[in-house]
Write an enzyme that holds these catalytic residues in place. Structure first.
Site: not given
Ligand SMILES: *Cc1c(COP(=O)(O)O)cnc(C)c1O
Length: 411
Positions: A132, A145, A149, A154, A349
């Site tokens: 990006r 992971c 969370c 994602r 973001d």
């Protein structure tokens, strides 16, 4: 002989700070041998992933119970025994619990919420590689992971429950090698430190072999979810790939236990600079007091608070999101009031792929012509005069070899 003055019990200045890092208890795993408990494979094998295991140790609210059942279709539940024990079972709004125990609200999708709030899928240069920014890439190396969370940005690909990450390490490495403008590679996921030592070594080695790649970073929550993974062997491998930096993800001061502090110390001792990326979360760290305690403890662990993220517009995260105003107010309470190193940059973001946009309290109150009106952290007002340039460049003094000051044009 005169008696020596009474000495404090300990001369180690750090001992006084130790009280800030809670020793964790084993909870319902108290009969597990230390060798198992401290083995990261054991922690992963014994993660809480199903309703009966969770309910066996924690009295769930109806919202949580329903959330756990439904999480199997979207973002899986997984909690390492170590991290689970940081939950205060007597507190239904425990800030640790809110981060990892699913809730039914995750199934309510707000009109502005998105599956891919950072627009990453549209910026994939190769499978798993987001290009990006001009000079750096985000390399998503895995979709797993140690724990999940609940506000994961994602969640569309992470955990394998709702979808999976279409990663291709070879294609990503080929793309990086073919693009000399890429000087910075950020490995993330998922959590790269779940790979074996050998795989991490090989991956970092491949990237290091690309001449234009200067800077490597790993984004990980392992020091918080699974500090047992930060073995001497792992840090021995990491330090072979310098300059290597690491971004960790700590949201609440209670996550900085004696175990995570020691894991972070092993990383810092290997010469790896540490930054922290927190997410601003309702009921977790949305107060200046909690945030101040967090950033101070991070500095004690040699971790520099790097970013504070506004919670992305990920689907089903409204119950964890605060207003942007609250985030700016927290920064306002930190900046100037405490160590500059302790103050992270608050960012949002840009929805859909705008990248990180910094948000700051306003210190420049007015700027008219040759006068700036500024305020300091106490709210005092200062005027900063800006003299307009009076002459052309040719009148600038220059220093000559003989140290004689002359003015160009008068020479
Ligand atoms: C956050 C991010 C980076 C790294 O940004 P820094 O500001 O350099 O930390 C790189 N690529 C993508 C896609 C990102 O989201």
């Amino acid at each position: 002989m005169p008696e020596a003055p009474a000495q404090p019990a300990s001369h180690d200045p750090r001992a006084a700070l130790d009280v800030r890092f809670s020793e964790t208890t084993r909870g319902r795993w108290s009969d597990v041998p230390a060798a198992d408990w401290n083995d990261w494979h054991w922690q992963l094998r014994n993660r809480i992933t199903r309703l009966p295991e969770l309910e066996g140790s924690l009295a769930l609210t109806p919202e949580e119970r329903a959330g756990v059942i439904l999480s199997g279709n979207r973002l899986a539940m997984a909690i390492t025994p170590y991290f689970f024990n940081l939950i205060d079972p007597a507190d239904v709004s425990c800030p640790i619990r809110r981060q990892v125990v699913p809730r039914i609200e995750e199934m309510s999708f707000g009109p502005d919420e998105m599956e891919d709030p950072c627009g990453e899928d549209r910026h994939m240069a190769a499978p798993g590689l987001v290009h990006r920014y001009p000079d750096r890439v985000l390399f998503l190396v895995t979709d797993r992971c140690a724990s999940y969370c609940r506000y994961c940005t994602r969640s569309r690909v992470v955990s394998g429950a709702g979808g999976h990450l279409d990663a291709d390490h070879e294609a990503a490495i080929r793309y990086i090698a073919a693009h000399p403008e890429i000087r910075d590679v950020l490995l993330s996921g998922g959590d790269p430190l779940l790979f074996t030592d050998e795989k991490i070594d090989a991956l970092l080695g491949r990237l290091r072999a690309i001449p234009h790649v200067e800077f490597l970073r790993i984004g990980t929550r392992i020091p918080v979810f699974l500090p047992q993974r930060i073995t001497p062997s792992l840090v021995g491998i990491l330090r072979r790939h310098h300059p290597l930096w690491m971004s960790v993800h700590v949201n609440h001061p209670r996550e900085l236990t004696a175990e995570s502090r020691d894991a972070l110390a092993r990383i810092a001792d290997a010469g790896i600079p540490l930054g922290n990326q927190s997410v601003l979360l309702r009921g977790v760290n949305d107060s200046p007091e909690v945030m101040r305690e967090l950033v101070h403890r991070l500095l004690l662990c040699r971790v520099r608070p790097y970013y504070l993220y506004q919670c992305d517009l990920i689907r089903g995260s409204a119950h964890l999101r605060t207003s942007v105003r609250e985030g700016i107010d927290i920064i306002n309470e930190l900046r100037g009031h405490t160590t500059g190193y302790a103050v992270p940059q608050y960012v949002v973001d840009g929805p859909g792929g705008g990248g990180k946009i910094p948000l700051n309290p306003e210190y420049l109150l007015a700027h008219d012509g040759d006068r700036l009106v500024l305020r300091n952290f106490r709210g005092d007002i200062y005027e900063y005069p800006e003299e307009a340039p009076t002459d052309s460049h040719s009148a600038q003094p220059v220093r000559r070899r003989d140290d004689e000051i002359v003015c160009l044009g008068l020479d």
